[in-house]
Write a protein that holds these residues in place. Sequence first.
Motif, PDB file in Angstrom:
ATOM      1  N   UNK A  39       0.851  -1.184   0.000  1.00  0.00           N
ATOM      2  CA  UNK A  39       0.000   0.000   0.000  1.00  0.00           C
ATOM      3  C   UNK A  39       0.886   1.233   0.000  1.00  0.00           C
ATOM      4  N   UNK A  40       0.361   2.383  -0.414  1.00  0.00           N
ATOM      5  CA  UNK A  40       1.190   3.584  -0.552  1.00  0.00           C
ATOM      6  C   UNK A  40       2.005   3.892   0.689  1.00  0.00           C
ATOM      7  N   UNK A  41       3.279   4.166   0.468  1.00  0.00           N
ATOM      8  CA  UNK A  41       4.217   4.524   1.536  1.00  0.00           C
ATOM      9  C   UNK A  41       4.297   3.473   2.639  1.00  0.00           C
ATOM     10  N   UNK A  42       4.151   2.241   2.266  1.00  0.00           N
ATOM     11  CA  UNK A  42       4.252   1.140   3.206  1.00  0.00           C
ATOM     12  C   UNK A  42       5.239   0.096   2.693  1.00  0.00           C
ATOM     13  N   UNK A  43       5.673  -0.779   3.592  1.00  0.00           N
ATOM     14  CA  UNK A  43       6.514  -1.886   3.172  1.00  0.00           C
ATOM     15  C   UNK A  43       5.687  -2.959   2.500  1.00  0.00           C
ATOM     16  N   UNK A  44       6.312  -4.088   2.242  1.00  0.00           N
ATOM     17  CA  UNK A  44       5.640  -5.185   1.553  1.00  0.00           C
ATOM     18  C   UNK A  44       5.074  -6.171   2.560  1.00  0.00           C
ATOM     19  N   UNK A  45       3.845  -6.591   2.300  1.00  0.00           N
ATOM     20  CA  UNK A  45       3.189  -7.565   3.149  1.00  0.00           C
ATOM     21  C   UNK A  45       2.988  -8.856   2.367  1.00  0.00           C
ATOM     22  N   UNK A  56      -1.707 -25.376  -5.149  1.00  0.00           N
ATOM     23  CA  UNK A  56      -2.710 -24.327  -4.953  1.00  0.00           C
ATOM     24  C   UNK A  56      -2.492 -23.753  -3.559  1.00  0.00           C
ATOM     25  N   UNK A  57      -2.131 -22.512  -3.527  1.00  0.00           N
ATOM     26  CA  UNK A  57      -1.762 -21.882  -2.268  1.00  0.00           C
ATOM     27  C   UNK A  57      -2.807 -20.846  -1.880  1.00  0.00           C
ATOM     28  N   UNK A  58      -3.266 -20.927  -0.670  1.00  0.00           N
ATOM     29  CA  UNK A  58      -4.233 -19.942  -0.173  1.00  0.00           C
ATOM     30  C   UNK A  58      -3.519 -18.957   0.728  1.00  0.00           C
ATOM     31  N   UNK A  59      -3.888 -17.699   0.564  1.00  0.00           N
ATOM     32  CA  UNK A  59      -3.245 -16.663   1.355  1.00  0.00           C
ATOM     33  C   UNK A  59      -4.238 -15.861   2.169  1.00  0.00           C
ATOM     34  N   UNK A  60      -3.784 -14.690   2.561  1.00  0.00           N
ATOM     35  CA  UNK A  60      -4.645 -13.839   3.373  1.00  0.00           C
ATOM     36  C   UNK A  60      -5.637 -13.079   2.510  1.00  0.00           C
ATOM     37  N   UNK A  61      -6.683 -12.576   3.150  1.00  0.00           N
ATOM     38  CA  UNK A  61      -7.663 -11.716   2.495  1.00  0.00           C
ATOM     39  C   UNK A  61      -8.335 -12.352   1.281  1.00  0.00           C
ATOM     40  N   UNK A  62      -8.432 -13.670   1.268  1.00  0.00           N
ATOM     41  CA  UNK A  62      -9.153 -14.358   0.203  1.00  0.00           C
ATOM     42  C   UNK A  62      -8.372 -14.593  -1.083  1.00  0.00           C
ATOM     43  N   UNK A  63      -7.115 -14.228  -1.104  1.00  0.00           N
ATOM     44  CA  UNK A  63      -6.281 -14.443  -2.283  1.00  0.00           C
ATOM     45  C   UNK A  63      -5.769 -15.878  -2.336  1.00  0.00           C
ATOM     46  N   UNK A  64      -5.568 -16.357  -3.544  1.00  0.00           N
ATOM     47  CA  UNK A  64      -4.916 -17.638  -3.740  1.00  0.00           C
ATOM     48  C   UNK A  64      -4.134 -17.607  -5.050  1.00  0.00           C
ATOM     49  N   UNK A  76      -2.096 -14.838  -9.468  1.00  0.00           N
ATOM     50  CA  UNK A  76      -2.809 -14.507  -8.233  1.00  0.00           C
ATOM     51  C   UNK A  76      -4.276 -14.239  -8.540  1.00  0.00           C
ATOM     52  N   UNK A  77      -5.163 -14.833  -7.774  1.00  0.00           N
ATOM     53  CA  UNK A  77      -6.591 -14.639  -8.008  1.00  0.00           C
ATOM     54  C   UNK A  77      -7.331 -14.351  -6.703  1.00  0.00           C
ATOM     55  N   UNK A  78      -8.490 -13.747  -6.876  1.00  0.00           N
ATOM     56  CA  UNK A  78      -9.402 -13.518  -5.769  1.00  0.00           C
ATOM     57  C   UNK A  78     -10.800 -13.506  -6.353  1.00  0.00           C
ATOM     58  N   UNK A  79     -11.742 -14.226  -5.763  1.00  0.00           N
ATOM     59  CA  UNK A  79     -13.072 -14.348  -6.362  1.00  0.00           C
ATOM     60  C   UNK A  79     -13.845 -13.030  -6.445  1.00  0.00           C
ATOM     61  N   UNK A  80     -13.642 -12.174  -5.440  1.00  0.00           N
ATOM     62  CA  UNK A  80     -14.449 -10.960  -5.365  1.00  0.00           C
ATOM     63  C   UNK A  80     -13.599  -9.813  -4.817  1.00  0.00           C
ATOM     64  N   UNK A  81     -13.373  -8.825  -5.646  1.00  0.00           N
ATOM     65  CA  UNK A  81     -12.524  -7.697  -5.239  1.00  0.00           C
ATOM     66  C   UNK A  81     -13.223  -6.779  -4.246  1.00  0.00           C
ATOM     67  N   UNK A  82     -12.420  -6.256  -3.346  1.00  0.00           N
ATOM     68  CA  UNK A  82     -12.894  -5.277  -2.378  1.00  0.00           C
ATOM     69  C   UNK A  82     -12.109  -3.995  -2.577  1.00  0.00           C
ATOM     70  N   UNK A  83     -12.743  -2.896  -2.210  1.00  0.00           N
ATOM     71  CA  UNK A  83     -12.072  -1.605  -2.404  1.00  0.00           C
ATOM     72  C   UNK A  83     -10.706  -1.577  -1.725  1.00  0.00           C
ATOM     73  N   UNK A  84     -10.603  -2.238  -0.591  1.00  0.00           N
ATOM     74  CA  UNK A  84      -9.343  -2.235   0.157  1.00  0.00           C
ATOM     75  C   UNK A  84      -8.235  -3.034  -0.530  1.00  0.00           C
ATOM     76  N   UNK A  85      -8.578  -3.752  -1.593  1.00  0.00           N
ATOM     77  CA  UNK A  85      -7.559  -4.509  -2.333  1.00  0.00           C
ATOM     78  C   UNK A  85      -6.749  -3.624  -3.271  1.00  0.00           C
ATOM     79  N   UNK A  86      -7.197  -2.410  -3.474  1.00  0.00           N
ATOM     80  CA  UNK A  86      -6.472  -1.499  -4.368  1.00  0.00           C
ATOM     81  C   UNK A  86      -5.085  -1.239  -3.803  1.00  0.00           C
ATOM     82  N   UNK A  87      -4.061  -1.625  -4.555  1.00  0.00           N
ATOM     83  CA  UNK A  87      -2.674  -1.527  -4.082  1.00  0.00           C
ATOM     84  C   UNK A  87      -1.749  -1.975  -5.207  1.00  0.00           C
TER      85      UNK A  87
END
Lengths: 113, 120
Positions: A39-45, A56-64, A76-87
């Motif tokens: 995310x802007x002005x942040x490190x990498x998560x 098939x690897x599952x991650x945080x926030x619904x990503x796989x 990288x995929x996610x079934x349903x995008x959320x506004x907070x995924x913008x990055x």
Amino acid sequence: AQSVTQLDSHVSVSEGTPVLLRCNYSSSYSPSLFWYVQHPNKGLQLLLKYTSAATLVKGINGFEAEFKKSETSFHLTKPSAHMSDAAEYFCVVSDRGGFKTIFGAGTRLFVKA
Amino acid sequence: GAVVSQHPSWVICKSGTSVKIECRSLDFQATTMFWYRQFPKQSLMLMATSNEGSKATYEQGVEKDKFLINHASLTLSTLTVTSAHPEDSSFYICSAIPGTSGIGDTGELFFGEGSRLTVL
């Protein structure tokens, strides 16, 4: 030698629709593969990682992501995008020690309301 | 676990002064840490590999005398930008590999939050 290519510099989706961020890699040995989010002005998560276990690897926030050796891909995929995924999203390939880490150029994900 | 803290988050300095950025592993020891520079809308560029108790290894094109790296303990690495100029303004990020041997088991890196340097 290792390399990683993120096929899209920008991806734009509407909120609630699927996300696909593409990554291809090359490696002369069995690599570890990662997806990080910034995310802007942040490190990498770390979102998720592949280290030779399940493809098939599952991650945080619904990503796989799915490791496909035959296609040398780790999309990288996610079934349903959320506004907070913008990055910014980075695909990363590394040796097991972490000393040879290659970053992709990044993909900017935009999520429209 | 595996938290890396970077300080300061933001720093503004005058041209010609020196600025020190700290990178600490809070809950693990790290023989090896890495320093990156990131320009706007670009990926991370590895500047140097910081090795505890020895000299840092710099990437080609990175000025050793400009970017001084000291890895004084297993939990702390510092980057000092000497005689800073406006072109040194950037986002600097550190990362670390858990383990005193310098070898992690998966290649996963743990990143600090980054430091935004602005040189006036």
